[in-house]
Scaffold this motif. Structure first.
Motif, PDB file in Angstrom:
ATOM      1  N   SER A  91       0.832  -1.216   0.000  1.00 48.12           N
ATOM      2  CA  SER A  91       0.000   0.000   0.000  1.00 48.12           C
ATOM      3  C   SER A  91       0.861   1.258   0.000  1.00 48.12           C
ATOM      4  O   SER A  91       0.360   2.361   0.171  1.00 48.12           O
ATOM      5  N   GLN A  92       2.166   1.079  -0.201  1.00 47.98           N
ATOM      6  CA  GLN A  92       3.056   2.245  -0.239  1.00 47.98           C
ATOM      7  C   GLN A  92       3.324   2.690  -1.669  1.00 47.98           C
ATOM      8  O   GLN A  92       2.892   2.066  -2.628  1.00 47.98           O
ATOM      9  N   SER A  93       4.065   3.794  -1.795  1.00 49.36           N
ATOM     10  CA  SER A  93       4.407   4.358  -3.105  1.00 49.36           C
ATOM     11  C   SER A  93       5.645   3.647  -3.635  1.00 49.36           C
ATOM     12  O   SER A  93       6.762   3.917  -3.202  1.00 49.36           O
ATOM     13  N   ILE A  94       5.435   2.705  -4.559  1.00 50.82           N
ATOM     14  CA  ILE A  94       6.565   1.882  -4.994  1.00 50.82           C
ATOM     15  C   ILE A  94       6.654   1.756  -6.519  1.00 50.82           C
ATOM     16  O   ILE A  94       5.713   2.067  -7.239  1.00 50.82           O
ATOM     17  N   ILE A  95       7.794   1.262  -6.946  1.00 48.89           N
ATOM     18  CA  ILE A  95       7.974   0.863  -8.341  1.00 48.89           C
ATOM     19  C   ILE A  95       7.688  -0.634  -8.428  1.00 48.89           C
ATOM     20  O   ILE A  95       8.197  -1.412  -7.622  1.00 48.89           O
ATOM     21  N   GLY A  96       6.868  -1.028  -9.388  1.00 47.14           N
ATOM     22  CA  GLY A  96       6.624  -2.445  -9.645  1.00 47.14           C
ATOM     23  C   GLY A  96       7.168  -2.774 -11.023  1.00 47.14           C
ATOM     24  O   GLY A  96       7.206  -1.907 -11.897  1.00 47.14           O
ATOM     25  N   SER A  97       7.585  -4.014 -11.199  1.00 44.78           N
ATOM     26  CA  SER A  97       8.194  -4.369 -12.485  1.00 44.78           C
ATOM     27  C   SER A  97       7.818  -5.789 -12.894  1.00 44.78           C
ATOM     28  O   SER A  97       7.760  -6.700 -12.061  1.00 44.78           O
ATOM     29  N   ASP A  98       7.506  -5.961 -14.175  1.00 40.48           N
ATOM     30  CA  ASP A  98       7.061  -7.273 -14.663  1.00 40.48           C
ATOM     31  C   ASP A  98       7.346  -7.390 -16.165  1.00 40.48           C
ATOM     32  O   ASP A  98       7.613  -6.385 -16.824  1.00 40.48           O
ATOM     33  N   GLU A  99       7.302  -8.624 -16.684  1.00 39.10           N
ATOM     34  CA  GLU A  99       7.631  -8.819 -18.103  1.00 39.10           C
ATOM     35  C   GLU A  99       6.531  -9.587 -18.819  1.00 39.10           C
ATOM     36  O   GLU A  99       5.623 -10.123 -18.196  1.00 39.10           O
ATOM     37  N   ALA A 100       6.637  -9.643 -20.142  1.00 33.90           N
ATOM     38  CA  ALA A 100       5.711 -10.434 -20.963  1.00 33.90           C
ATOM     39  C   ALA A 100       6.471 -11.022 -22.142  1.00 33.90           C
ATOM     40  O   ALA A 100       7.558 -10.559 -22.489  1.00 33.90           O
ATOM     41  N   GLY A 101       5.883 -12.063 -22.738  1.00 34.68           N
ATOM     42  CA  GLY A 101       6.441 -12.624 -23.968  1.00 34.68           C
ATOM     43  C   GLY A 101       7.473 -13.727 -23.771  1.00 34.68           C
ATOM     44  O   GLY A 101       7.964 -14.271 -24.760  1.00 34.68           O
ATOM     45  N   THR A 102       7.773 -14.084 -22.524  1.00 28.25           N
ATOM     46  CA  THR A 102       8.852 -15.055 -22.318  1.00 28.25           C
ATOM     47  C   THR A 102       8.462 -16.455 -22.764  1.00 28.25           C
ATOM     48  O   THR A 102       9.328 -17.236 -23.142  1.00 28.25           O
ATOM     49  N   GLY A 103       7.168 -16.773 -22.733  1.00 32.21           N
ATOM     50  CA  GLY A 103       6.734 -18.115 -23.137  1.00 32.21           C
ATOM     51  C   GLY A 103       6.218 -18.165 -24.567  1.00 32.21           C
ATOM     52  O   GLY A 103       5.732 -19.203 -25.007  1.00 32.21           O
ATOM     53  N   ASP A 104       6.282 -17.041 -25.255  1.00 33.09           N
ATOM     54  CA  ASP A 104       5.763 -16.980 -26.622  1.00 33.09           C
ATOM     55  C   ASP A 104       6.885 -17.191 -27.629  1.00 33.09           C
ATOM     56  O   ASP A 104       7.922 -16.527 -27.557  1.00 33.09           O
ATOM     57  N   TYR A 105       6.659 -18.099 -28.575  1.00 33.93           N
ATOM     58  CA  TYR A 105       7.658 -18.376 -29.607  1.00 33.93           C
ATOM     59  C   TYR A 105       7.863 -17.138 -30.484  1.00 33.93           C
ATOM     60  O   TYR A 105       8.979 -16.682 -30.697  1.00 33.93           O
ATOM     61  N   PHE A 106       6.754 -16.581 -30.967  1.00 34.45           N
ATOM     62  CA  PHE A 106       6.853 -15.377 -31.793  1.00 34.45           C
ATOM     63  C   PHE A 106       6.878 -14.123 -30.920  1.00 34.45           C
ATOM     64  O   PHE A 106       6.234 -14.064 -29.879  1.00 34.45           O
ATOM     65  N   GLY A 107       7.617 -13.145 -31.369  1.00 35.30           N
ATOM     66  CA  GLY A 107       7.597 -11.850 -30.693  1.00 35.30           C
ATOM     67  C   GLY A 107       8.678 -11.719 -29.637  1.00 35.30           C
ATOM     68  O   GLY A 107       9.333 -12.690 -29.263  1.00 35.30           O
ATOM     69  N   PRO A 108       8.858 -10.496 -29.167  1.00 38.65           N
ATOM     70  CA  PRO A 108       9.965 -10.172 -28.272  1.00 38.65           C
ATOM     71  C   PRO A 108       9.660 -10.499 -26.813  1.00 38.65           C
ATOM     72  O   PRO A 108       8.578 -10.977 -26.485  1.00 38.65           O
ATOM     73  N   ILE A 109      10.620 -10.228 -25.941  1.00 38.68           N
ATOM     74  CA  ILE A 109      10.338 -10.116 -24.512  1.00 38.68           C
ATOM     75  C   ILE A 109      10.165  -8.630 -24.248  1.00 38.68           C
ATOM     76  O   ILE A 109      10.933  -7.804 -24.761  1.00 38.68           O
ATOM     77  N   THR A 110       9.143  -8.285 -23.470  1.00 38.14           N
ATOM     78  CA  THR A 110       8.968  -6.887 -23.081  1.00 38.14           C
ATOM     79  C   THR A 110       8.966  -6.806 -21.557  1.00 38.14           C
ATOM     80  O   THR A 110       8.492  -7.724 -20.891  1.00 38.14           O
ATOM     81  N   VAL A 111       9.530  -5.732 -21.034  1.00 40.01           N
ATOM     82  CA  VAL A 111       9.521  -5.517 -19.588  1.00 40.01           C
ATOM     83  C   VAL A 111       9.069  -4.090 -19.328  1.00 40.01           C
ATOM     84  O   VAL A 111       9.415  -3.181 -20.090  1.00 40.01           O
ATOM     85  N   ALA A 112       8.267  -3.910 -18.282  1.00 34.35           N
ATOM     86  CA  ALA A 112       7.859  -2.557 -17.904  1.00 34.35           C
ATOM     87  C   ALA A 112       7.974  -2.384 -16.399  1.00 34.35           C
ATOM     88  O   ALA A 112       7.804  -3.342 -15.637  1.00 34.35           O
ATOM     89  N   ALA A 113       8.287  -1.169 -15.990  1.00 31.35           N
ATOM     90  CA  ALA A 113       8.269  -0.800 -14.580  1.00 31.35           C
ATOM     91  C   ALA A 113       7.370   0.421 -14.450  1.00 31.35           C
ATOM     92  O   ALA A 113       7.358   1.287 -15.330  1.00 31.35           O
TER      93      ALA A 113
END
Ligand code: MN
Length: 309
Positions: A91-113
């Motif tokens: 419940s505090q003011s924080i940075i969160g970070s996560d990724e997508a695309g790691t299990g997908d054959y086509f397309g890149p890996i993307t990460v966002a914070a």
């Protein structure tokens, strides 16, 4: 600081707006109205949810009927390593970070914070921000656009397929790629929000913290202070859920772009449908072309060849 969310009727919403007439302040995006009274900020939403924040939140909220919304019962946090966050962090003011695309054959890996200050948590929840795995790509696009309208500072990054394949051939594991990407987006976001410092940084855990730290060390980097790791972080933290939606939306955009490039829709995931798409791509453009649009070390590349016989 106190915080209460109350679910009220439309009629109560109207009465509230009249009562707080003299205390109304600028309405934040997606809210119905907002007011400031006795050191408490009141934000009302069309859904009938009203958020009371500040030292007299409880008192002020008690003036109105309607249920105090019982928050979803969150899974309790078990301290399993030195980097497990305390529940207060969520419940505090924080940075969160996560990724997508790691299990997908086509397309890149993307990460966002994303940096979500505590006063934006309820608004984002209201906008439907939650674990992106539970959302259709269509809702993800919509929610991602709403997130951007809320002025949430964020940073994102794409590791395109040619680069991914090159690093993989050099012996980089996906874990190392993800580590360096998380580190890069967090670093960039810390710069963007400076001199504001987050109360913590929460990374959706994909490897043991020690492994993550070792990857950083080998590239002469170190873990920023107050960094925490927990699995399924997006179910605990709105900041990570926000990041997961931004990462997924970026991935969807990239795969749409690649689909246009190849002339047909590239399927997501790594199923048999993907093998078939890979084989028609080989037929159309030759096997070398896969390097531009796929993670070629996946078993799908070999499986695609069986369709060509
Ligand atoms: Mn994740």
């Amino acid at each position: 600081m106190g915080q209460v969310v109350r679910q009220v009727s439309n009629q109560t919403l109207e009465t509230m707006k009249n009562t707080y007439q003299a205390e109304l302040k600028q309405t934040p995006p997606h809210a119905l109205f907002a007011a400031q009274i006795n050191g408490t900020t009141i934000t009302a939403y069309k859904s009938g949810k009203v958020l009371f924040q500040g030292k007299n939140a409880e008192q002020e909220s008690a003036r109105w009927d309607g249920d105090v919304v019982i928050k979803d019962k969150k899974p309790t946090v078990q301290k399993i390593h030195a980097y497990t966050p305390d529940e207060r962090l969520f419940s505090q003011s924080i940075i969160g970070s996560d990724e997508a695309g790691t299990g997908d054959y086509f397309g890149p890996i993307t990460v966002a914070a994303a940096y979500v200050s505590s006063d934006k948590i309820e608004l984002l929840r209201e906008l439907g921000v939650r674990d992106s795995k539970n959302l259709s790509d269509q809702s993800i696009e919509k929610i991602a656009q709403n997130i951007l309208l809320c002025d949430i500072p964020y940073s994102s990054m794409v590791l395109d397929n040619p680069k991914y394949n090159k690093l993989q051939a050099r012996g980089w594991t996906q874990g190392k790629m993800k580590t360096m990407m998380h580190d890069a987006v967090i670093d960039s976001l810390l710069g963007k929000i400076s001199p504001t410092k987050p109360e913590g940084i929460l990374i959706d855990q994909f490897s043991e913290p020690g492994v993550y730290i070792n990857h950083l060390r080998k590239e002469n980097k170190q873990l920023p202070e107050s960094t925490y790791f927990i699995t399924k972080a997006e179910s605990h933290s709105i900041a990570v859920a926000t990041a997961s939606i931004l990462a997924r939306s970026r991935f969807v955009q990239e795969i749409d772009r690649l689909s246009k490039q190849v002339g047909f829709t590239l399927p997501k995931g790594a199923s048999a449908k993907v093998d078939q798409a890979a084989s028609s791509l080989i037929r159309k453009k030759g096997e070398a072309y896969l390097h531009n649009v796929a993670k070629v070390h996946f078993a799908n590349t070999k499986k695609a060849a069986t369709y060509l016989k």
